[in-house]
Design an enzyme around this catalytic site. Structure first.
Site, short mmCIF file in Angstrom:
data_model
loop_
_atom_site.label_atom_id
_atom_site.label_comp_id
_atom_site.label_asym_id
_atom_site.label_seq_id
_atom_site.Cartn_x
_atom_site.Cartn_y
_atom_site.Cartn_z
N PHE A 205 7.23 4.66 -1.95
CA PHE A 205 8.48 5.40 -2.02
C PHE A 205 9.69 4.57 -1.58
O PHE A 205 10.82 4.86 -1.96
CB PHE A 205 8.39 6.69 -1.18
CG PHE A 205 8.68 6.54 0.29
CD1 PHE A 205 9.94 6.78 0.80
CD2 PHE A 205 7.67 6.18 1.18
CE1 PHE A 205 10.22 6.66 2.15
CE2 PHE A 205 7.93 6.06 2.53
CZ PHE A 205 9.20 6.30 3.02
N LYS A 206 9.46 3.52 -0.80
CA LYS A 206 10.57 2.70 -0.34
C LYS A 206 11.33 2.06 -1.50
O LYS A 206 12.51 1.72 -1.38
CB LYS A 206 10.07 1.62 0.62
CG LYS A 206 9.30 2.14 1.82
CD LYS A 206 10.17 2.96 2.75
CE LYS A 206 9.38 3.53 3.92
NZ LYS A 206 8.94 2.57 4.91
#
Length: 475
Positions: A111-112
């Site tokens: 998700f980063k």
């Protein structure tokens, strides 16, 4: 839009200045001077927007005149054009009342990427516009480092150094960082845990002479841009629900170690997104669960788990929430943080604790329960979760409680944590980009947890000198 510090001694900063500052010069965290309101009418007008269009609408509320909209669009298109799914963060209905928001379709499968691909583009844009060199410095518990490096590797005018805890990230996370051989990338593998790495980073950003002298910029979620970019997918997920699901109560269950991802949801809720409950999913490093249930914020003994990206005892973004919990009282927030640094704990009581429990639910998921959730979810729904996402599902099942809709975040692809998946006796298909990592050589310097030595490594790197001195690992 102007930005200010949670500790009250920095104010009136524009969006770009806030980006470049990272940690505020008074040691606090930057927040908007006012949170823009999103009305039901505005939400209705946003339905049907694709991800990039929604991103631009939300960013327009904060950026002001600092960056022309056409430049923002071009950066967003370059950033999200690299994602493997055209929806960027697709919402998958798994069963009645439970949806999974897949946040792992970016280049490093976590998700980063959603925030850091854009941040890399924006830092490059600012460096070119202002004609300055940018030195990015960050700590990672696994995924931030890989996503940040991927976002800026090879970019002119930018150098990046990432500290990660030696042998305390997954093998794939380590390889994604350390197989990069670009000259503008330095990986320091620190013999300690993530909190040790993060402590060095925060101390160096608090040293204003060092920070300004070396043009330090932050990629950790102390940087408000990270928070804002993550807020977009809360709106996107909600707007992707069908009308019946939107009509009821909607909870979000979010794997969170550093409080950044869950704070993005808190910001979305304060903007006007109709969120019923924000559920914090943690692991055995459960300082956040302890805080929500008891009002005591105190770090405990560090534990290595199957979900290493949440192996964190001191949550960087907690101060932002404290600021709003105290009614935007910068003096009280600063006093709380001073108490934490002095005594190692903060105690919230009375109406403030009641407000915490209205804002959040929380569950610390043990190793055994994490693996059981992975196995059960695969058997019952033919959906494979990574260990962090499994904590989110376990927390959703335990804390949802509304009988209506829960959106839980899948924060990483399970292939990044095949060690845990194999413990569940599940064989998965590993994506080719991850398979290829195992044939590449590694480039990292293994160092003791020694701030002075780390500083010497950084200064040499910023000056273009090839200083090793620790143990240089080329495997």
């Amino acid at each position: 839009m102007q930005f200010k510090s949670t500790r009250g001694k920095v104010a009136g900063k524009g969006f770009v200045d806030t980006l470049l500052m990272g940690l505020a010069d008074d040691g606090g965290l930057m927040v908007p001077e006012r949170i823009p309101a999103v009305t039901d009418q505005t939400l209705a007008s946003w339905r049907g927007l694709d991800y990039i269009s929604l991103f631009l609408e939300i960013f327009a509320l904060y950026v002001g005149d600092d960056i022309p909209r056409e430049d923002l669009r071009a950066m967003a298109e370059r950033s999200y054009g690299r994602f493997r799914d055209p929806q960027v963060t697709p919402l998958v209905r798994v069963k009645d009342g439970l949806h999974v928001l897949e946040l792992f379709h970016g280049p490093t499968f976590a998700f980063k990427d959603v925030a850091l691909q854009f941040m890399g583009e924006l830092y490059s844009y600012v460096a070119q516009r202002q004609g300055e060199i940018i030195h990015i410095l960050g700590a990672t518990s696994g995924d931030t480092g890989a996503a940040a490096i991927e976002g800026v590797r090879g970019k002119e005018g930018i150098r990046i150094c990432i500290l990660h805890p030696h042998q305390k990230v997954s093998r794939v996370q380590e390889l994604q960082m350390t197989t990069v051989d670009d000259a503008n990338v330095l990986n320091l593998s620190v013999k300690g845990n993530f909190d040790d790495c993060q402590r060095v980073i925060k101390e160096l950003f608090a040293d204003l002479d060092f920070k300004s002298g070396h043009h330090l910029r932050a990629i950790n979620s102390i940087n408000f841009l990270r928070i804002l970019a993550q807020t977009v997918y809360y709106f996107y997920a909600y707007l992707r629900l069908d009308e019946q699901a939107r009509a009821g109560k909607v909870d979000f269950s979010v794997p969170s170690g550093n409080f950044g991802n869950i704070f993005s949801g808190y910001l979305a809720k304060r903007m006007g997104l109709p969120v019923h409950k924000l559920i914090i999913a943690t692991n055995e490093n459960n300082i956040l669960e302890q805080f929500v249930k008891t009002g005591v914020y105190r770090s405990g003994d560090f534990r290595s788990t199957h979900s290493p990206s949440m192996d964190i005892q001191v949550a960087s973004n907690f101060e932002r929430y404290l600021y709003y919990l105290t009614g935007e009282d910068a003096v009280k927030t600063a006093a709380y943080m001073q108490t934490f640094h002095k005594d190692g704990e903060i105690v919230i009581e009375g109406e403030e604790l009641a407000q915490v429990q209205r804002d959040f639910a929380a569950l610390g998921v043990g190793n055994a329960r994490c693996l059981e959730t992975i196995a059960d979810f695969k058997t019952q729904h033919d959906y494979l979760l990574d260990p962090h996402s499994a904590c989110g599902v376990a927390a959703a099942e335990a804390c949802g409680g509304t009988g209506e809709t829960v959106i839980t975040f899948a924060t990483a692809h399970p292939a990044k944590f095949d060690e845990a998946i194999k413990l569940c006796e599940i064989e998965q298909e590993i994506p080719e980009p991850i398979q290829e990592l195992f044939a590449k050589s590694q480039h990292q310097v293994v160092v003791d947890y020694d701030k002075a030595f780390i500083v010497r490594q950084l200064e040499a790197f910023y000056n273009g000198v090839n200083l090793v001195g620790g143990t240089e690992a080329h495997e």
